[in-house]
Design an enzyme around this catalytic site. Structure first.
Site, PDB file in Angstrom:
ATOM      1  N   TYR A 129       0.501  -1.135   0.163  1.00  0.00           N
ATOM      2  CA  TYR A 129      -0.055   0.385   0.053  1.00  0.00           C
ATOM      3  C   TYR A 129       0.099   1.361   0.196  1.00  0.00           C
ATOM      4  O   TYR A 129       1.983   0.941  -0.593  1.00  0.00           O
ATOM      5  CB  TYR A 129      -1.292   0.045   0.923  1.00  0.00           C
ATOM      6  CG  TYR A 129      -1.625  -1.180   1.401  1.00  0.00           C
ATOM      7  CD1 TYR A 129      -2.674  -1.317   0.084  1.00  0.00           C
ATOM      8  CD2 TYR A 129      -1.752  -2.711   1.522  1.00  0.00           C
ATOM      9  CE1 TYR A 129      -3.590  -2.433  -0.041  1.00  0.00           C
ATOM     10  CE2 TYR A 129      -2.599  -3.155   1.708  1.00  0.00           C
ATOM     11  CZ  TYR A 129      -3.526  -3.334   0.443  1.00  0.00           C
ATOM     12  OH  TYR A 129      -4.579  -4.698   0.279  1.00  0.00           O
ATOM     13  N   GLY A 153      -3.705 -14.646  12.678  1.00  0.00           N
ATOM     14  CA  GLY A 153      -4.883 -13.667  11.117  1.00  0.00           C
ATOM     15  C   GLY A 153      -6.286 -14.191  11.470  1.00  0.00           C
ATOM     16  O   GLY A 153      -7.090 -14.382  11.970  1.00  0.00           O
TER      17      GLY A 153
END
Ligand code: PHB
Length: 365
Positions: free
Chosen positions: A178, A319
């Site tokens: 990102y 996660g």
């Protein structure tokens, strides 16, 4: 000997154990506004030592996927309060991940159909999820150097908003191809001037963001996530001098007194030692950082126990196991079996595959 289940202080944040919930995009915030279902979901997972809530756009231009939450409007701040309250009511700790996707976006998600912004005007080889389904990302526009102050202001305000929404801190998203990582890497950043070229210039924006956020809310409430060797299928190839680049970043942030550094080892969601990938010395980064160290990426129970016992890390972030197991901490402690993940329910949708995963108690009842 220290175990995974011992408390730890991460800057100003007191964790009851060394098991963190990694930030996980779920695309269940229509219009970018968190929901009651999100409060239920995070509240169910409050036994984590630290919840790192899902990546949340710092401004309308920072969004890259459909229905991800934001932290830039008063309505979003008010809606996040129900989430932080649900976690705190159960004694948990929760920080928010501050996100700008850069060029990983599509014009249909951006104000006025704008082009995404990035260090470069070259499109990523990547797809994103929009109202029309999976589509190639749009060609970005290169940010002007004169636009950086407004970008820093967006980060500053988002961090302030997160504190007003009741979060215990924030995590600056410097990972996963990102915006901040687009600036870091010579595989993407093709600028000249103060934000392009040598390592010190490519790291400048990330460091300015971290310093801006830390100055606004306190370094002890500010964490940072990095992913030195993640490429997401070629969206951002590994930097040609990755060890030196990330060594410099860690050396610089080591001076700030951050709450923690959170490092993804290997390819995010994939192998920690991808075949054919150049070796990367994560331990060298850890030696250069005096604060709390969080590691992530597919750790098994035994790997996590060993990593904390050996001192290789302070905290392990999980996660996918946290998606499927709201009581993951108890299951790890008792070496209980884990619920399987319903991978088709990860992105978007309702309660199914979100708030309906059973706890051990629910299974026993
Ligand atoms: C995603 O939405 O696919 C996503 C978001 C944030 C990440 C990684 C992946 O850090």
């Amino acid at each position: 000997m220290t175990t995974l289940f011992d408390p730890i202080q991460a800057g100003d944040i007191a964790l009851s154990n060394r098991i963190a919930m990694a930030p996980l995009t779920r695309n269940r915030a229509p219009g970018g506004v968190p929901t009651a279902a999100m409060a239920e979901y995070y509240g169910q997972r409050a036994s984590a030592g630290l919840i790192i809530a899902e990546a949340s756009q710092i401004s309308p231009m920072a969004q890259g996927y459909l229905d991800t939450p934001g932290i830039h409007s008063p309505e979003q701040v008010a809606a996040w309060r129900q989430v932080t309250a649900a976690v705190h009511a159960k004694g948990g700790r929760i920080v928010l991940q501050l996100w700008h996707v850069g060029r990983i976006s599509h014009s249909s998600l951006l104000p006025g159909g704008a082009a995404p912004v990035s260090p470069t005007a070259v499109a990523a080889k990547a797809h994103t999820f929009t109202a029309e389904g999976f589509v190639p990302v749009s060609t970005p526009r290169a940010l002007g150097d004169d636009e950086i102050p407004a970008l820093l202001e967006d980060y500053r305000r988002a961090a302030r908003n997160a504190i007003e929404a009741g979060f215990d801190g924030v995590e600056v998203h410097g990972a996963n191809t990102y915006l901040l990582e687009q600036f870091l890497r010579d595989s993407v950043n093709d600028r000249s001037g103060p934000y392009g070229g040598p390592i010190e210039n490519r790291a400048r924006l990330l460091l300015e963001v971290v310093r801006t956020v830390a100055a606004e809310i306190g370094a002890g409430r500010t964490g940072l996530r990095l992913s030195p060797t993640t490429t997401f299928g070629g969206s951002a190839p590994v930097d040609s001098q990755a060890q030196a680049l990330y060594g410099y970043v860690v050396q610089q942030v080591a001076l700030l007194g951050l709450a923690y550094l959170h490092v993804i080892e290997g390819e995010t969601g994939g192998a920690r030692q991808p075949e054919g990938a150049p070796a990367f010395d994560y331990a060298a980064l850890r030696r250069a950082f005096p604060g709390t160290w969080i590691v992530n990426n597919g750790f098994s129970r035994s790997e996590a126990l060993e990593a904390v016992a050996s001192g290789a890390t302070d905290v392990v972030a999980f996660g996918r196991p946290f998606i499927a197991n709201p009581d993951l901490v108890r299951r790890l402690r008792e070496d209980a079996p884990l619920n399987p993940l319903r991978a088709d329910k990860l992105y978007g949708g309702g309660a199914e595959g979100y708030t309906d995963y059973p706890t051990l108690d629910a299974v026993a009842a």
